[in-house]
Design a protein around this motif. Sequence first.
Motif, PDB file in Angstrom:
ATOM      1  N   VAL A 102       0.750  11.535  -6.123  1.00  0.00           N
ATOM      2  CA  VAL A 102       1.476  11.936  -7.373  1.00  0.00           C
ATOM      3  C   VAL A 102       2.026  13.531  -7.131  1.00  0.00           C
ATOM      4  CG1 VAL A 102       0.379  10.150  -8.943  1.00  0.00           C
ATOM      5  CG2 VAL A 102      -0.499  12.416  -8.823  1.00  0.00           C
ATOM      6  N   ARG A 103       2.664  13.916  -8.372  1.00  0.00           N
ATOM      7  CA  ARG A 103       2.997  15.485  -8.318  1.00  0.00           C
ATOM      8  C   ARG A 103       1.784  16.038  -8.658  1.00  0.00           C
ATOM      9  NH1 ARG A 103       8.880  14.977 -11.028  1.00  0.00           N
ATOM     10  NH2 ARG A 103       7.658  13.268 -12.097  1.00  0.00           N
ATOM     11  N   ASP A 104       1.608  17.310  -8.407  1.00  0.00           N
ATOM     12  CA  ASP A 104       0.816  18.118  -8.979  1.00  0.00           C
ATOM     13  C   ASP A 104       0.366  18.312 -10.392  1.00  0.00           C
ATOM     14  OD1 ASP A 104       0.679  18.401  -6.088  1.00  0.00           O
ATOM     15  OD2 ASP A 104       1.004  20.822  -6.068  1.00  0.00           O
ATOM     16  N   ARG A 105       1.612  18.355 -11.193  1.00  0.00           N
ATOM     17  CA  ARG A 105       1.728  18.711 -12.688  1.00  0.00           C
ATOM     18  C   ARG A 105       1.174  17.334 -13.356  1.00  0.00           C
ATOM     19  NH1 ARG A 105       6.031  16.764 -15.392  1.00  0.00           N
ATOM     20  NH2 ARG A 105       7.906  15.649 -14.047  1.00  0.00           N
ATOM     21  N   LYS A 106       1.045  16.271 -12.587  1.00  0.00           N
ATOM     22  CA  LYS A 106       0.595  14.855 -13.116  1.00  0.00           C
ATOM     23  C   LYS A 106      -0.955  14.945 -13.285  1.00  0.00           C
ATOM     24  CE  LYS A 106       4.382  12.723 -13.709  1.00  0.00           C
ATOM     25  NZ  LYS A 106       4.919  12.402 -14.806  1.00  0.00           N
ATOM     26  N   LEU A 107      -1.544  15.861 -12.910  1.00  0.00           N
ATOM     27  CA  LEU A 107      -3.045  16.029 -12.437  1.00  0.00           C
ATOM     28  C   LEU A 107      -3.592  17.387 -13.344  1.00  0.00           C
ATOM     29  CD1 LEU A 107      -3.887  14.968  -8.990  1.00  0.00           C
ATOM     30  CD2 LEU A 107      -3.940  13.541 -11.220  1.00  0.00           C
ATOM     31  N   THR A 108      -4.843  17.140 -14.059  1.00  0.00           N
ATOM     32  CA  THR A 108      -5.312  18.234 -14.485  1.00  0.00           C
ATOM     33  C   THR A 108      -6.089  19.437 -13.639  1.00  0.00           C
ATOM     34  OG1 THR A 108      -7.494  17.435 -14.533  1.00  0.00           O
ATOM     35  CG2 THR A 108      -5.819  17.094 -16.555  1.00  0.00           C
ATOM     36  N   LYS A 109      -6.111  20.745 -13.718  1.00  0.00           N
ATOM     37  CA  LYS A 109      -6.785  21.448 -12.921  1.00  0.00           C
ATOM     38  C   LYS A 109      -7.971  21.080 -12.343  1.00  0.00           C
ATOM     39  CE  LYS A 109      -4.263  25.749 -14.496  1.00  0.00           C
ATOM     40  NZ  LYS A 109      -4.379  27.021 -14.984  1.00  0.00           N
ATOM     41  N   PRO A 110      -9.236  20.448 -13.255  1.00  0.00           N
ATOM     42  CA  PRO A 110     -10.201  20.233 -12.569  1.00  0.00           C
ATOM     43  C   PRO A 110     -10.002  19.007 -11.414  1.00  0.00           C
ATOM     44  CG  PRO A 110     -10.740  20.470 -14.841  1.00  0.00           C
ATOM     45  CD  PRO A 110      -8.955  20.424 -14.632  1.00  0.00           C
ATOM     46  N   PHE A 156       0.869  -1.263  -0.001  1.00  0.00           N
ATOM     47  CA  PHE A 156       0.059   0.299  -0.017  1.00  0.00           C
ATOM     48  C   PHE A 156       0.771   1.321   0.033  1.00  0.00           C
ATOM     49  CE2 PHE A 156      -2.398  -3.406   1.946  1.00  0.00           C
ATOM     50  CZ  PHE A 156      -3.540  -3.535   1.284  1.00  0.00           C
ATOM     51  N   LYS A 157       0.821   2.000  -1.039  1.00  0.00           N
ATOM     52  CA  LYS A 157       1.662   3.212  -1.147  1.00  0.00           C
ATOM     53  C   LYS A 157       0.638   4.303  -0.403  1.00  0.00           C
ATOM     54  CE  LYS A 157       3.515   2.139  -5.540  1.00  0.00           C
ATOM     55  NZ  LYS A 157       3.546   2.555  -6.914  1.00  0.00           N
ATOM     56  N   GLU A 158       0.966   5.686  -0.359  1.00  0.00           N
ATOM     57  CA  GLU A 158       0.350   6.806   0.203  1.00  0.00           C
ATOM     58  C   GLU A 158      -0.973   6.867  -0.187  1.00  0.00           C
ATOM     59  OE1 GLU A 158       1.232  11.172   2.100  1.00  0.00           O
ATOM     60  OE2 GLU A 158       2.628  10.241   0.567  1.00  0.00           O
ATOM     61  N   GLY A 159      -2.014   6.970   0.576  1.00  0.00           N
ATOM     62  CA  GLY A 159      -3.392   7.116  -0.088  1.00  0.00           C
ATOM     63  C   GLY A 159      -4.219   6.455   0.644  1.00  0.00           C
ATOM     64  N   GLU A 168      -8.604  19.454  -3.791  1.00  0.00           N
ATOM     65  CA  GLU A 168      -8.408  20.491  -3.066  1.00  0.00           C
ATOM     66  C   GLU A 168      -9.809  20.899  -2.353  1.00  0.00           C
ATOM     67  OE1 GLU A 168      -6.897  23.579  -5.247  1.00  0.00           O
ATOM     68  OE2 GLU A 168      -4.697  22.553  -5.358  1.00  0.00           O
ATOM     69  N   LYS A 169     -10.899  20.669  -2.670  1.00  0.00           N
ATOM     70  CA  LYS A 169     -11.918  20.848  -1.918  1.00  0.00           C
ATOM     71  C   LYS A 169     -12.217  19.899  -0.821  1.00  0.00           C
ATOM     72  CE  LYS A 169     -16.912  21.201  -3.095  1.00  0.00           C
ATOM     73  NZ  LYS A 169     -18.058  21.003  -3.996  1.00  0.00           N
ATOM     74  N   ALA A 170     -11.828  18.807  -0.958  1.00  0.00           N
ATOM     75  CA  ALA A 170     -11.795  17.985   0.241  1.00  0.00           C
ATOM     76  C   ALA A 170     -10.648  17.898   0.953  1.00  0.00           C
ATOM     77  CB  ALA A 170     -11.732  16.394  -0.382  1.00  0.00           C
ATOM     78  N   GLY A 171      -9.543  18.841   0.571  1.00  0.00           N
ATOM     79  CA  GLY A 171      -8.466  19.031   1.620  1.00  0.00           C
ATOM     80  C   GLY A 171      -7.520  17.765   1.647  1.00  0.00           C
ATOM     81  N   ALA A 172      -7.756  17.068   0.317  1.00  0.00           N
ATOM     82  CA  ALA A 172      -6.809  15.853   0.049  1.00  0.00           C
ATOM     83  C   ALA A 172      -5.497  16.090  -0.717  1.00  0.00           C
ATOM     84  CB  ALA A 172      -7.628  14.717  -0.468  1.00  0.00           C
ATOM     85  N   ILE A 173      -4.384  15.228  -0.559  1.00  0.00           N
ATOM     86  CA  ILE A 173      -3.134  15.376  -1.287  1.00  0.00           C
ATOM     87  C   ILE A 173      -3.480  14.791  -2.840  1.00  0.00           C
ATOM     88  CG2 ILE A 173      -1.794  14.820   0.611  1.00  0.00           C
ATOM     89  CD1 ILE A 173      -1.523  11.883  -0.270  1.00  0.00           C
ATOM     90  N   PRO A 174      -2.750  15.364  -3.721  1.00  0.00           N
ATOM     91  CA  PRO A 174      -2.881  14.965  -5.137  1.00  0.00           C
ATOM     92  C   PRO A 174      -2.729  13.436  -5.094  1.00  0.00           C
ATOM     93  CG  PRO A 174      -1.374  16.755  -5.067  1.00  0.00           C
ATOM     94  CD  PRO A 174      -1.624  16.217  -3.703  1.00  0.00           C
TER      95      PRO A 174
END
Length: 277
Positions: free
Chosen positions: A116-124, A89-92, A130-136
Amino acid sequence: MSIVSISSAMSGCFYRSADPPTWSICGGRSSNPYSKSFPKLKEMSSRRSIRAVVRMSMEAGVGVMGTKLGMMSYFQPDGEVVPVTVVGFKEGNIVTQVKTDATDGYNAVQVGYQRVRDRKLTKPEMGHLEKAGAIPMRHLQEFRLLSVDAFQPNQRLVLDEIFQEGDLVDVSGTTIGKGFQGGIKRHNFKRGLMTHGSKSHRQLGSIGAGTTPGRVYKGKKMPGRMGGTKRKIRKLKIVKIDKDLNVVMIKGAVPGKPGNLLRITPAKIVGKNIPKN
């Protein structure tokens, strides 16, 4: 004037004038094509308006996501050797959204996995997390439940609180892709003779009858792409949970190769942890 359609239910056709939009039959009698005179058109129109509704199956409880690490032999205290699959189990495994009947029409918990790093995800996607306060996180999956009162956004799911040694679980993942394969490998067909003048060795052979039915039946087992599909293995036993290594050992084989994403949920037992209806 423009021809719209030709009705097969009657000998003739009907026209629709552009301005004003009125209908008329080729014999000069005006009528609405969606009236009782056109039962086939009415049936076709009603079929087009129906949309399929996809419903998720109810889970016996919230689950987690993990990563397949490989297989090994585990020696139990009594000396019995058990083949097990090691899942890490990785972080998550963090709750990213709680859906209820009032807001979404059903009760479900959305869980994220593998940071993952922020740049791996789209803005939506970043905005949703971020709305849930969770990490990427890379993976998001839902677990449909009867009640979601015990969950809240950004809640971290602890493996020890969900599963115990000896529990039965359902494990789903993507099987190993084999590419395009023949009938022998894909469907376990029997080959022909290799000697005695046989000219048919690994060929598929006859795939249908003659004039009747004059076609090949749908679903006929033939060569094609093998593997690379989602599959669930039900009622596998958890042999050991190692807190120090953060791994769980599950008896038997699970879909996919090492590194594959796995979805682990409590095994469904009708009448015990899920309702009969």
